[in-house]
Write a protein that holds these residues in place. Structure first.
Motif, PDB file in Angstrom:
ATOM      1  N   ILE A  13       0.845  -1.191   0.000  1.00  0.00           N
ATOM      2  CA  ILE A  13       0.000   0.000   0.000  1.00  0.00           C
ATOM      3  C   ILE A  13       0.879   1.239   0.000  1.00  0.00           C
ATOM      4  O   ILE A  13       1.867   1.302   0.726  1.00  0.00           O
ATOM      5  N   ASP A  14       0.515   2.205  -0.801  1.00  0.00           N
ATOM      6  CA  ASP A  14       1.276   3.457  -0.933  1.00  0.00           C
ATOM      7  C   ASP A  14       0.864   4.418   0.188  1.00  0.00           C
ATOM      8  O   ASP A  14       0.100   5.350  -0.008  1.00  0.00           O
ATOM      9  N   TRP A  15       1.407   4.172   1.398  1.00  0.00           N
ATOM     10  CA  TRP A  15       1.017   4.975   2.563  1.00  0.00           C
ATOM     11  C   TRP A  15       1.369   6.451   2.432  1.00  0.00           C
ATOM     12  O   TRP A  15       0.551   7.298   2.811  1.00  0.00           O
ATOM     13  N   ARG A  31      -2.647   0.708   9.481  1.00  0.00           N
ATOM     14  CA  ARG A  31      -1.819   0.336   8.326  1.00  0.00           C
ATOM     15  C   ARG A  31      -1.650  -1.182   8.257  1.00  0.00           C
ATOM     16  O   ARG A  31      -1.809  -1.792   7.199  1.00  0.00           O
ATOM     17  N   GLU A  32      -1.353  -1.797   9.400  1.00  0.00           N
ATOM     18  CA  GLU A  32      -1.176  -3.248   9.446  1.00  0.00           C
ATOM     19  C   GLU A  32      -2.487  -3.964   9.115  1.00  0.00           C
ATOM     20  O   GLU A  32      -2.490  -4.982   8.418  1.00  0.00           O
ATOM     21  N   PHE A  33      -3.586  -3.445   9.627  1.00  0.00           N
ATOM     22  CA  PHE A  33      -4.902  -4.014   9.372  1.00  0.00           C
ATOM     23  C   PHE A  33      -5.193  -4.014   7.869  1.00  0.00           C
ATOM     24  O   PHE A  33      -5.595  -5.028   7.302  1.00  0.00           O
ATOM     25  N   CYS A  34      -4.985  -2.863   7.222  1.00  0.00           N
ATOM     26  CA  CYS A  34      -5.260  -2.738   5.787  1.00  0.00           C
ATOM     27  C   CYS A  34      -4.371  -3.668   4.965  1.00  0.00           C
ATOM     28  O   CYS A  34      -4.839  -4.292   4.005  1.00  0.00           O
ATOM     29  N   GLU A  35      -3.099  -3.771   5.321  1.00  0.00           N
ATOM     30  CA  GLU A  35      -2.175  -4.640   4.602  1.00  0.00           C
ATOM     31  C   GLU A  35      -2.551  -6.113   4.780  1.00  0.00           C
ATOM     32  O   GLU A  35      -2.336  -6.932   3.890  1.00  0.00           O
ATOM     33  N   SER A  51      -8.034  -0.840   1.963  1.00  0.00           N
ATOM     34  CA  SER A  51      -7.388  -0.634   0.677  1.00  0.00           C
ATOM     35  C   SER A  51      -7.327  -1.951  -0.070  1.00  0.00           C
ATOM     36  O   SER A  51      -7.289  -3.013   0.537  1.00  0.00           O
ATOM     37  N   ARG A  52      -7.298  -1.858  -1.371  1.00  0.00           N
ATOM     38  CA  ARG A  52      -7.086  -3.043  -2.198  1.00  0.00           C
ATOM     39  C   ARG A  52      -5.630  -3.119  -2.635  1.00  0.00           C
ATOM     40  O   ARG A  52      -5.249  -3.964  -3.408  1.00  0.00           O
ATOM     41  N   GLY A  53      -4.822  -2.169  -2.155  1.00  0.00           N
ATOM     42  CA  GLY A  53      -3.411  -2.105  -2.497  1.00  0.00           C
ATOM     43  C   GLY A  53      -3.090  -0.836  -3.266  1.00  0.00           C
ATOM     44  O   GLY A  53      -3.979  -0.113  -3.701  1.00  0.00           O
ATOM     45  N   GLY A  54      -1.807  -0.553  -3.393  1.00  0.00           N
ATOM     46  CA  GLY A  54      -1.371   0.653  -4.103  1.00  0.00           C
ATOM     47  C   GLY A  54      -1.847   1.909  -3.407  1.00  0.00           C
ATOM     48  O   GLY A  54      -1.789   2.027  -2.189  1.00  0.00           O
ATOM     49  N   ALA A  55      -2.367   2.856  -4.170  1.00  0.00           N
ATOM     50  CA  ALA A  55      -2.841   4.134  -3.622  1.00  0.00           C
ATOM     51  C   ALA A  55      -4.342   4.113  -3.339  1.00  0.00           C
ATOM     52  O   ALA A  55      -4.904   5.114  -2.914  1.00  0.00           O
ATOM     53  N   VAL A 107     -14.824   6.078  14.359  1.00  0.00           N
ATOM     54  CA  VAL A 107     -13.870   7.114  13.984  1.00  0.00           C
ATOM     55  C   VAL A 107     -12.723   7.168  14.981  1.00  0.00           C
ATOM     56  O   VAL A 107     -12.793   6.578  16.060  1.00  0.00           O
ATOM     57  N   TRP A 108     -11.689   7.902  14.603  1.00  0.00           N
ATOM     58  CA  TRP A 108     -10.683   8.320  15.562  1.00  0.00           C
ATOM     59  C   TRP A 108     -10.943   9.776  15.890  1.00  0.00           C
ATOM     60  O   TRP A 108     -11.448  10.530  15.047  1.00  0.00           O
ATOM     61  N   LEU A 109     -10.563  10.180  17.067  1.00  0.00           N
ATOM     62  CA  LEU A 109     -10.447  11.597  17.361  1.00  0.00           C
ATOM     63  C   LEU A 109      -8.994  11.915  17.020  1.00  0.00           C
ATOM     64  O   LEU A 109      -8.092  11.779  17.837  1.00  0.00           O
ATOM     65  N   ALA A 110      -8.791  12.255  15.744  1.00  0.00           N
ATOM     66  CA  ALA A 110      -7.447  12.479  15.207  1.00  0.00           C
ATOM     67  C   ALA A 110      -6.890  13.799  15.734  1.00  0.00           C
ATOM     68  O   ALA A 110      -7.618  14.789  15.849  1.00  0.00           O
ATOM     69  N   ASP A 111      -5.618  13.782  16.036  1.00  0.00           N
ATOM     70  CA  ASP A 111      -4.938  14.975  16.530  1.00  0.00           C
ATOM     71  C   ASP A 111      -3.578  15.030  15.854  1.00  0.00           C
ATOM     72  O   ASP A 111      -2.680  14.253  16.183  1.00  0.00           O
ATOM     73  N   GLY A 112      -3.429  15.948  14.887  1.00  0.00           N
ATOM     74  CA  GLY A 112      -2.202  16.070  14.124  1.00  0.00           C
ATOM     75  C   GLY A 112      -0.971  16.372  14.954  1.00  0.00           C
ATOM     76  O   GLY A 112       0.140  16.170  14.496  1.00  0.00           O
ATOM     77  N   SER A 113      -1.153  16.847  16.189  1.00  0.00           N
ATOM     78  CA  SER A 113      -0.003  17.155  17.038  1.00  0.00           C
ATOM     79  C   SER A 113       0.330  15.999  17.983  1.00  0.00           C
ATOM     80  O   SER A 113       1.228  16.114  18.809  1.00  0.00           O
ATOM     81  N   ASN A 114      -0.388  14.901  17.875  1.00  0.00           N
ATOM     82  CA  ASN A 114      -0.214  13.764  18.774  1.00  0.00           C
ATOM     83  C   ASN A 114       0.125  12.523  17.955  1.00  0.00           C
ATOM     84  O   ASN A 114      -0.268  12.405  16.790  1.00  0.00           O
ATOM     85  N   ASN A 115       0.809  11.571  18.555  1.00  0.00           N
ATOM     86  CA  ASN A 115       1.122  10.302  17.921  1.00  0.00           C
ATOM     87  C   ASN A 115      -0.178   9.608  17.516  1.00  0.00           C
ATOM     88  O   ASN A 115      -1.032   9.352  18.372  1.00  0.00           O
ATOM     89  N   PRO A 116      -0.362   9.275  16.229  1.00  0.00           N
ATOM     90  CA  PRO A 116      -1.595   8.633  15.783  1.00  0.00           C
ATOM     91  C   PRO A 116      -1.911   7.329  16.530  1.00  0.00           C
ATOM     92  O   PRO A 116      -3.080   6.960  16.659  1.00  0.00           O
TER      93      PRO A 116
END
Length: 169
Positions: A13-15, A31-35, A51-55, A107-116
């Motif tokens: 997968i093109d992460w 990422r591991e789940f999708c792969e 993902s089905r792979g690639g992008a 969902v995630w409560l995503a925070d760009g300033s925190n470790n995902p």
């Protein structure tokens, strides 16, 4: 993989490209789940945007669609309250990773300033409020499928029957 008796696919997968579309890094377990799984559905109930792979990325497509809907219809933002949709203007906000066949959102409560890897999972039934879980996405999916003490959504939860995964065609 063990819960649904599957073997990892090992998709390439093109992460970097996918994370560029989303606007930041994704949790390692996602990422591991999708792969491992690719795209598909658990127990005719739960779709994890994969993902089905690639992008290819259902997760990026979902987030782009949600952003477009919010831009065209700002009133939709009320549905995310008390949160906002993560995006260029909001580095902290909702990033949807899955949905149920009954309208539940995961969902995630995503925070760009925190470790995902530290992002909490939020979940809500179709018309309900958000529930907060300090666990990873993959643990949430696992518990939803096999842990009978874990609260289900829309009547779903571990049923005592063997869970299964159906890949998308």
């Amino acid at each position: 993989m063990t819960a649904v008796d599957e073997r990892p696919l090992g998709l390439a997968i093109d992460w970097p490209r996918i994370e560029s579309r989303i606007g930041g890094a994704l949790p390692t377990d996602c990422r591991e789940f999708c792969e491992s799984f690719g795209a598909g559905e658990f127990c005719d109930y739960l779709t994890v945007y994969a993902s089905r792979g690639g992008a290819d990325s259902e997760l990026a497509e979902s987030q782009e669609a949600n952003r477009q809907i919010v831009e065209q219809h700002p009133v939709v933002m009320r549905g995310y309250r008390p949160y906002v949709l993560q995006g260029p203007r909001h580095t902290v906000g909702i990033l949807q990773w899955g949905a149920s066949s009954q309208g539940d959102e995961f969902v995630w409560l995503a925070d760009g300033s925190n470790n995902p890897d530290k992002w909490p999972v939020l979940a809500r039934e179709d018309a309900g409020g958000w529930r907060h879980y300090d666990i990873s996405m993959s643990e949430f999916v696992y518990r939803l499928l096999v842990d009978e003490s874990f609260e289900g959504f829309g009547g779903f939860g571990a049923t005592g029957q063997a869970p299964y995964f159906t890949p998308s065609s």
